[in-house]
Each structure stands twice: as structure tokens, then as C-alpha cells.
Design a protein around this motif. Structure first.
Motif, PDB file in Angstrom:
ATOM      1  N   CYS A   1      -9.644  -7.236   7.172  1.00  0.00           N
ATOM      2  CA  CYS A   1      -9.427  -7.917   5.904  1.00  0.00           C
ATOM      3  C   CYS A   1      -8.098  -8.647   5.948  1.00  0.00           C
ATOM      4  CB  CYS A   1      -9.478  -6.939   4.727  1.00  0.00           C
ATOM      5  SG  CYS A   1      -8.024  -5.929   4.516  1.00  0.00           S
ATOM      6  N   GLN A   2      -8.020  -9.721   5.193  1.00  0.00           N
ATOM      7  CA  GLN A   2      -6.767 -10.457   5.061  1.00  0.00           C
ATOM      8  C   GLN A   2      -6.475 -10.598   3.577  1.00  0.00           C
ATOM      9  OE1 GLN A   2      -5.733 -13.801   7.573  1.00  0.00           O
ATOM     10  NE2 GLN A   2      -5.079 -14.978   5.810  1.00  0.00           N
ATOM     11  N   VAL A   3      -5.241 -10.286   3.215  1.00  0.00           N
ATOM     12  CA  VAL A   3      -4.805 -10.434   1.831  1.00  0.00           C
ATOM     13  C   VAL A   3      -3.657 -11.432   1.818  1.00  0.00           C
ATOM     14  CG1 VAL A   3      -3.774  -9.250  -0.153  1.00  0.00           C
ATOM     15  CG2 VAL A   3      -5.508  -8.083   1.236  1.00  0.00           C
ATOM     16  N   GLU A   4      -3.739 -12.391   0.891  1.00  0.00           N
ATOM     17  CA  GLU A   4      -2.683 -13.399   0.739  1.00  0.00           C
ATOM     18  C   GLU A   4      -2.208 -13.379  -0.699  1.00  0.00           C
ATOM     19  OE1 GLU A   4      -3.284 -17.235   3.646  1.00  0.00           O
ATOM     20  OE2 GLU A   4      -3.993 -17.401   1.584  1.00  0.00           O
ATOM     21  N   VAL A   5      -0.907 -13.554  -0.879  1.00  0.00           N
ATOM     22  CA  VAL A   5      -0.370 -13.734  -2.221  1.00  0.00           C
ATOM     23  C   VAL A   5       0.324 -15.095  -2.249  1.00  0.00           C
ATOM     24  CG1 VAL A   5       1.274 -12.893  -3.926  1.00  0.00           C
ATOM     25  CG2 VAL A   5      -0.154 -11.270  -2.681  1.00  0.00           C
ATOM     26  N   HIS A   6      -0.114 -15.936  -3.176  1.00  0.00           N
ATOM     27  CA  HIS A   6       0.460 -17.280  -3.316  1.00  0.00           C
ATOM     28  C   HIS A   6       1.457 -17.240  -4.466  1.00  0.00           C
ATOM     29  CE1 HIS A   6      -2.816 -19.567  -1.045  1.00  0.00           C
ATOM     30  NE2 HIS A   6      -3.119 -18.289  -0.958  1.00  0.00           N
ATOM     31  N   ASP A   7       2.648 -17.784  -4.243  1.00  0.00           N
ATOM     32  CA  ASP A   7       3.618 -17.867  -5.332  1.00  0.00           C
ATOM     33  C   ASP A   7       4.237 -19.261  -5.344  1.00  0.00           C
ATOM     34  OD1 ASP A   7       6.231 -17.993  -3.893  1.00  0.00           O
ATOM     35  OD2 ASP A   7       5.687 -15.998  -3.198  1.00  0.00           O
ATOM     36  N   PRO A   8       4.946 -19.587  -6.450  1.00  0.00           N
ATOM     37  CA  PRO A   8       5.436 -20.964  -6.602  1.00  0.00           C
ATOM     38  C   PRO A   8       6.722 -21.276  -5.849  1.00  0.00           C
ATOM     39  CG  PRO A   8       5.853 -19.680  -8.599  1.00  0.00           C
ATOM     40  CD  PRO A   8       5.097 -18.786  -7.673  1.00  0.00           C
TER      41      PRO A   8
ATOM     42  N   VAL B   1       2.043 -15.616   1.383  1.00  0.00           N
ATOM     43  CA  VAL B   1       2.474 -14.545   2.278  1.00  0.00           C
ATOM     44  C   VAL B   1       1.240 -13.682   2.514  1.00  0.00           C
ATOM     45  CG1 VAL B   1       4.131 -12.686   2.636  1.00  0.00           C
ATOM     46  CG2 VAL B   1       4.738 -14.600   1.173  1.00  0.00           C
ATOM     47  N   TRP B   2       0.992 -13.308   3.762  1.00  0.00           N
ATOM     48  CA  TRP B   2      -0.278 -12.638   4.074  1.00  0.00           C
ATOM     49  C   TRP B   2      -0.092 -11.492   5.064  1.00  0.00           C
ATOM     50  CZ3 TRP B   2      -1.388 -12.767   9.249  1.00  0.00           C
ATOM     51  CH2 TRP B   2      -0.745 -13.753  10.011  1.00  0.00           C
ATOM     52  N   PHE B   3      -1.105 -10.618   5.075  1.00  0.00           N
ATOM     53  CA  PHE B   3      -1.197  -9.596   6.119  1.00  0.00           C
ATOM     54  C   PHE B   3      -2.665  -9.393   6.467  1.00  0.00           C
ATOM     55  CE2 PHE B   3      -1.600  -7.021   2.271  1.00  0.00           C
ATOM     56  CZ  PHE B   3      -2.677  -6.201   2.588  1.00  0.00           C
ATOM     57  N   ARG B   4      -2.903  -8.885   7.660  1.00  0.00           N
ATOM     58  CA  ARG B   4      -4.262  -8.551   8.110  1.00  0.00           C
ATOM     59  C   ARG B   4      -4.337  -7.093   8.504  1.00  0.00           C
ATOM     60  NH1 ARG B   4      -4.063 -13.353  11.562  1.00  0.00           N
ATOM     61  NH2 ARG B   4      -4.830 -15.033  10.256  1.00  0.00           N
ATOM     62  N   LEU B   5      -5.460  -6.477   8.206  1.00  0.00           N
ATOM     63  CA  LEU B   5      -5.721  -5.110   8.654  1.00  0.00           C
ATOM     64  C   LEU B   5      -7.040  -5.115   9.418  1.00  0.00           C
ATOM     65  CD1 LEU B   5      -4.983  -2.977   5.465  1.00  0.00           C
ATOM     66  CD2 LEU B   5      -3.560  -3.182   7.502  1.00  0.00           C
ATOM     67  N   PRO B   6      -7.121  -4.368  10.518  1.00  0.00           N
ATOM     68  CA  PRO B   6      -8.369  -4.310  11.269  1.00  0.00           C
ATOM     69  C   PRO B   6      -9.344  -3.336  10.624  1.00  0.00           C
ATOM     70  CG  PRO B   6      -6.750  -2.893  12.298  1.00  0.00           C
ATOM     71  CD  PRO B   6      -6.061  -3.549  11.121  1.00  0.00           C
ATOM     72  N   VAL B   7     -10.600  -3.444  11.016  1.00  0.00           N
ATOM     73  CA  VAL B   7     -11.585  -2.437  10.634  1.00  0.00           C
ATOM     74  C   VAL B   7     -11.298  -1.188  11.460  1.00  0.00           C
ATOM     75  CG1 VAL B   7     -14.028  -1.831  10.843  1.00  0.00           C
ATOM     76  CG2 VAL B   7     -13.353  -4.031   9.878  1.00  0.00           C
TER      77      VAL B   7
ATOM     78  N   ASP C   1      -6.208   2.701   1.584  1.00  0.00           N
ATOM     79  CA  ASP C   1      -4.881   3.088   1.096  1.00  0.00           C
ATOM     80  C   ASP C   1      -3.814   2.117   1.600  1.00  0.00           C
ATOM     81  OD1 ASP C   1      -5.938   5.263  -0.256  1.00  0.00           O
ATOM     82  OD2 ASP C   1      -5.698   6.603   1.456  1.00  0.00           O
ATOM     83  N   THR C   2      -3.923   1.770   2.893  1.00  0.00           N
ATOM     84  CA  THR C   2      -2.940   0.840   3.466  1.00  0.00           C
ATOM     85  C   THR C   2      -3.074  -0.534   2.812  1.00  0.00           C
ATOM     86  OG1 THR C   2      -3.070   2.031   5.551  1.00  0.00           O
ATOM     87  CG2 THR C   2      -2.056  -0.138   5.624  1.00  0.00           C
ATOM     88  N   ALA C   3      -4.307  -0.993   2.645  1.00  0.00           N
ATOM     89  CA  ALA C   3      -4.545  -2.301   2.027  1.00  0.00           C
ATOM     90  C   ALA C   3      -3.949  -2.342   0.622  1.00  0.00           C
ATOM     91  CB  ALA C   3      -6.037  -2.609   1.983  1.00  0.00           C
ATOM     92  N   GLU C   4      -4.158  -1.259  -0.117  1.00  0.00           N
ATOM     93  CA  GLU C   4      -3.652  -1.177  -1.484  1.00  0.00           C
ATOM     94  C   GLU C   4      -2.122  -1.179  -1.517  1.00  0.00           C
ATOM     95  OE1 GLU C   4      -4.459   1.670  -5.062  1.00  0.00           O
ATOM     96  OE2 GLU C   4      -5.860   2.125  -3.444  1.00  0.00           O
ATOM     97  N   LEU C   5      -1.533  -0.378  -0.655  1.00  0.00           N
ATOM     98  CA  LEU C   5      -0.072  -0.268  -0.587  1.00  0.00           C
ATOM     99  C   LEU C   5       0.556  -1.621  -0.245  1.00  0.00           C
ATOM    100  CD1 LEU C   5       2.544   1.520  -0.422  1.00  0.00           C
ATOM    101  CD2 LEU C   5       2.042   1.748   2.009  1.00  0.00           C
ATOM    102  N   LEU C   6       0.024  -2.267   0.799  1.00  0.00           N
ATOM    103  CA  LEU C   6       0.622  -3.527   1.249  1.00  0.00           C
ATOM    104  C   LEU C   6       0.403  -4.645   0.228  1.00  0.00           C
ATOM    105  CD1 LEU C   6      -0.043  -3.502   5.087  1.00  0.00           C
ATOM    106  CD2 LEU C   6       1.804  -2.468   3.779  1.00  0.00           C
ATOM    107  N   THR C   7      -0.758  -4.632  -0.430  1.00  0.00           N
ATOM    108  CA  THR C   7      -1.015  -5.631  -1.479  1.00  0.00           C
ATOM    109  C   THR C   7      -0.013  -5.458  -2.609  1.00  0.00           C
ATOM    110  OG1 THR C   7      -3.365  -5.696  -0.937  1.00  0.00           O
ATOM    111  CG2 THR C   7      -2.737  -6.501  -3.123  1.00  0.00           C
TER     112      THR C   7
END
Length: 146
Positions: A77-84, A131-137, A43-49
Motif C-alpha cells: 500500500c502507498q499512503v500520500e498526504v498532500h499539503d499546501p 509526502v508518502w510512504f509504502r508498505l509491502p504486503v 497497525d504500521t499503516a495507521e501509525l505512519l499515516t
């Protein structure tokens, strides 16, 4: 072949520079974490993404797609969003001058990311920024007998 839950995996997907990118990104992250039975909080991963993608769509211009990069590691997990747009995101890594009004729609996204992620940040890329964030297991909850 079924992947071991502790295995590393990564996805990289181009998303349209429109609000339609937000539900697509949410679904991708949820599916990735579910399929691999990954231990990060879905849920947190989805919200932050969703917040990262919405920010990228709202605050950058141009028709070039934004890119979502999801990396699943044994530790989290690490999620990154790349923008121009090379300009760094407003208040991601440093608190703003005051506390944002919780009833204001704008300005909460980066606060959410700062508060709920293990770490977050941004870096320049060849074509803009990431721009990125990390969440622990999260350790699995043991179910208590009733």
C-alpha cells in the motif's frame, strides 16, 4: 460485489487542517485495509499515516485542507498526504545530523516513517507537496498447532 484481496483500489479524501484530521485518517486507512483484507500491516499503516497527517497539520499553515490518498496494490500500500506548503519535510529522506532524543516528542515522526516503511519520500505538487510512504504486503502467518 466483493473485491478480490489482490485487487487495486484507491481513496482520495480532503481532511481539515486541524488535529481532528489525525483520527479520521487513521480510521480511513484501517478500514480500507480491513475491508479489502489487504496484506499490509494495519497497525504500521495507521501509525505512519497518523504521523504524516500530524506533520502536515503542525508544520504547514493556512486553512486549505490537506488531502489523504490511499492506494492499495497487490504488492503493498502507498499512503500520500498532500499539503499546501511546497517546502520539503525536514528529515524524511536524509538522516539528520544526530540521532533524535527518543524521549523528545518532536522529531520522532519522520524517523518512525523512515524506519518502518519500505520506502518514503516527497514530491512537489501543483498546490504544494505530497509526502508518502509504502508498505509491502506481509505474508500471512501460518498458525502453528499448540
Amino acid at each position: 460485489m466483493h473485491e478480490h484481496p489482490a485487487a487495486s483500489a484507491s481513496w482520495r479524501i480532503a481532511l481539515p487542517h486541524t488535529a481532528a484530521a489525525v483520527p479520521v485518517a487513521r480510521a480511513l486507512v484501517r478500514t480500507a485495509l480491513t475491508e479489502l483484507e489487504h496484506g499490509a500491516d494495519r497497525d504500521t499503516a495507521e501509525l505512519l499515516t497518523a504521523e504524516l497527517v500530524a506533520n502536515a497539520v503542525e508544520h504547514t499553515t493556512g486553512g486549505s485542507p490537506i488531502e489523504l490518498v490511499v492506494e492499495l496494490l497487490p504488492t503493498g500500500c502507498q499512503v500520500e498526504v498532500h499539503d499546501p506548503d511546497p517546502a520539503p519535510p525536514g528529515d524524511l529522506t536524509r538522516p539528520s545530523g544526530g540521532t533524535p532524543d527518543p524521549w523528545q516528542e518532536h522529531g520522532r515522526g519522520l524517523l518512525l516513517i523512515r524506519t518502518l516503511s519500505a520506502s518514503c519520500g516527497h514530491r512537489p505538487t501543483g498546490s504544494g507537496k505530497a509526502v508518502w510512504f509504502r508498505l509491502p504486503v506481509v505474508p500471512r502467518q501460518r498458525t502453528r498447532p499448540a
